[in-house]
Write an enzyme that holds these catalytic residues in place. Structure first.
Site, mmCIF file in Angstrom:
data_model
loop_
_atom_site.group_PDB
_atom_site.id
_atom_site.type_symbol
_atom_site.label_atom_id
_atom_site.label_comp_id
_atom_site.label_asym_id
_atom_site.label_seq_id
_atom_site.Cartn_x
_atom_site.Cartn_y
_atom_site.Cartn_z
ATOM 1 C CG HIS A 1 -1.296 4.197 -2.487
ATOM 2 N ND1 HIS A 1 -1.099 4.276 -4.167
ATOM 3 C CD2 HIS A 1 -2.668 3.552 -2.376
ATOM 4 C CE1 HIS A 1 -2.389 3.884 -4.318
ATOM 5 N NE2 HIS A 1 -3.045 3.143 -3.557
ATOM 6 C CG HIS B 1 -12.353 4.172 -3.359
ATOM 7 N ND1 HIS B 1 -12.766 2.804 -2.783
ATOM 8 C CD2 HIS B 1 -11.060 4.137 -3.561
ATOM 9 C CE1 HIS B 1 -11.442 2.063 -3.053
ATOM 10 N NE2 HIS B 1 -10.763 3.138 -3.136
HETATM 11 O O1 LIG Z 1 -10.957 0.618 0.307
HETATM 12 C C1 LIG Z 1 -9.640 0.359 -0.314
HETATM 13 O O2 LIG Z 1 -9.704 -0.966 0.430
HETATM 14 C C2 LIG Z 1 -8.582 0.894 -0.806
HETATM 15 C C3 LIG Z 1 -8.656 3.051 -0.528
HETATM 16 C C4 LIG Z 1 -7.571 3.517 -0.536
HETATM 17 C C5 LIG Z 1 -6.906 4.089 0.337
HETATM 18 C C6 LIG Z 1 -5.844 4.587 0.340
HETATM 19 C C7 LIG Z 1 -5.448 5.192 -1.260
HETATM 20 C C8 LIG Z 1 -5.914 4.546 -1.934
HETATM 21 O O3 LIG Z 1 -5.742 4.380 -3.253
HETATM 22 C C9 LIG Z 1 -6.696 3.223 -1.696
HETATM 23 O O4 LIG Z 1 -7.931 2.713 -2.627
HETATM 24 FE FE LIG Z 2 -6.768 2.963 -4.555
#
Ligand SMILES: O=C(O)CCc1cccc(O)c1O
Ligand SMILES: [Fe+2]
Length: 316
Positions: free
Chosen positions: A179, A115
């Site tokens: 984050h 993603h």
């Molecule tokens: O699927 C994951 O392990 C993390 C997903 C994910 C959530 C919030 C901010 C992010 O940048 C992110 O990548």
């Molecule tokens: Fe991420």
């Protein structure tokens, strides 16, 4: 060679956790406005710097950086498994140019782009396969991480390559800012989790869902103010980073340490490497001017959410 840059945070939780206020409208509206910019610009090539989250890259062989010569979406967070439209000959030329510049670059004929790559393509380009793209993985999750000064060097050399290309290029950087999603850390996880971190490619649907649900739960607990759910977002650090990028003050990153990023920005803050590479690439094409489009600290989505665009000064 025309060039344009967009850097944006990603958070796949966007499509799983609705917000009950104006924040979501603001964030989606800003992405839509930037997507309109992309449509109008009509890039002939996207160069996309992004991290991975143990969906496509594992500790069985962890490169600091990797140019995708052929790649498909990794199948995480509902972004599918489409094959990316990579101009293979151009991507290979990029690899050769990086090697000629003394970078020992890794490349892949079967990269999985998670993603980190697919969300910005989907939000900014309308679809993962809409435009020709060269995906460049920048490790922002698996410690030890590549030093920020090497990320600057990578970005600079990619920019030098792009500066002599004929295509209308869009550079995208994807990730961060502060984050702290619950990504397991090698050395601090039970053996079965370490085994996953070493070789967890192509998980079962159930395993994938369980993992994603854990991320969603963490956001809920963070938003509920539960102590220890995740490191708090850090809007102050985020704003100082944004200022640094907007002011093209990239030298700041030459000495920025992992420890500093972790302390200020959490585990996920390490993803700013993708922004560093993207801005260094643009800077290598000449002086730029940047515009900040949005900043929101969003606990539910575990993200310091920001978007910045930039163009060469002369073209402004
Ligand atoms: O699927 C994951 O392990 C993390 C997903 C994910 C959530 C919030 C901010 C992010 O940048 C992110 O990548
Ligand atoms: Fe991420």
């Amino acid at each position: 060679m025309p060039v344009k840059l967009i850097c944006a945070s990603h958070t796949p939780m966007m499509d799983f956790v609705p917000l009950d206020d104006t924040i979501e409208t603001d964030v989606r509206g800003t992405f839509a406005a930037l997507a309109e910019q992309v449509r109008a610009y009509d890039p002939e090539l996207i160069v996309l710097f992004a991290p991975d989250h143990f969906n496509g890259f594992f500790y069985d062989l962890m490169p600091p950086f990797c140019v995708g010569l052929r790649a498909a979406a990794a199948g995480d967070w509902g972004f599918g498994t489409s094959t990316l439209d990579i101009p293979e000959a151009t991507a290979l030329e990029l690899v050769r140019a990086l090697q000629a510049a003394d970078l020992d670059i890794t490349y892949s004929y079967r990269m999985q782009a998670d993603h980190g790559f697919t969300q910005p393509l989907s939000l900014l380009a309308g679809d993962v396969t809409r435009y020709p793209v060269i995906p460049i993985f920048v490790n922002g999750a698996a410690r030890p991480l590549p030093p920020c000064r090497r990320v600057l060097k990578l970005g600079e050399e990619v920019g030098r390559f792009l500066a002599q290309r004929p295509e209308r290029v869009l550079i995208i950087g994807s990730g961060g800012l502060s984050h702290d999603p619950p990504t397991p850390q090698f050395g601090e996880a039970p053996p079965e989790v370490e085994e996953f971190l070493i070789s967890g490619r192509n998980p079962s649907e159930e395993a994938r869902d369980r993992r994603q649900q854990k991320v969603i739960d963490t956001g809920r607990r963070l938003a509920a103010g539960e102590k220890g759910a995740a490191r708090l977002l850090n809007p102050e650090w985020d704003r100082s980073l944004l200022e640094t990028f907007v002011n093209a003050d990239l030298e700041r990153f030459r000495t920025m340490s992992d420890a500093e990023i972790l302390a200020e920005g959490g585990r996920g803050g390490q993803e700013i490497r993708a922004w560093i590479a993207a801005f260094a690439a643009l800077r290598a094409c000449g002086a730029y001017q940047a515009q900040m489009h949005c900043y929101r600290a969003i606990d539910e989505w575990i993200v310091g959410m920001a978007m910045v665009s930039a163009e060469p000064l002369a073209a402004a």
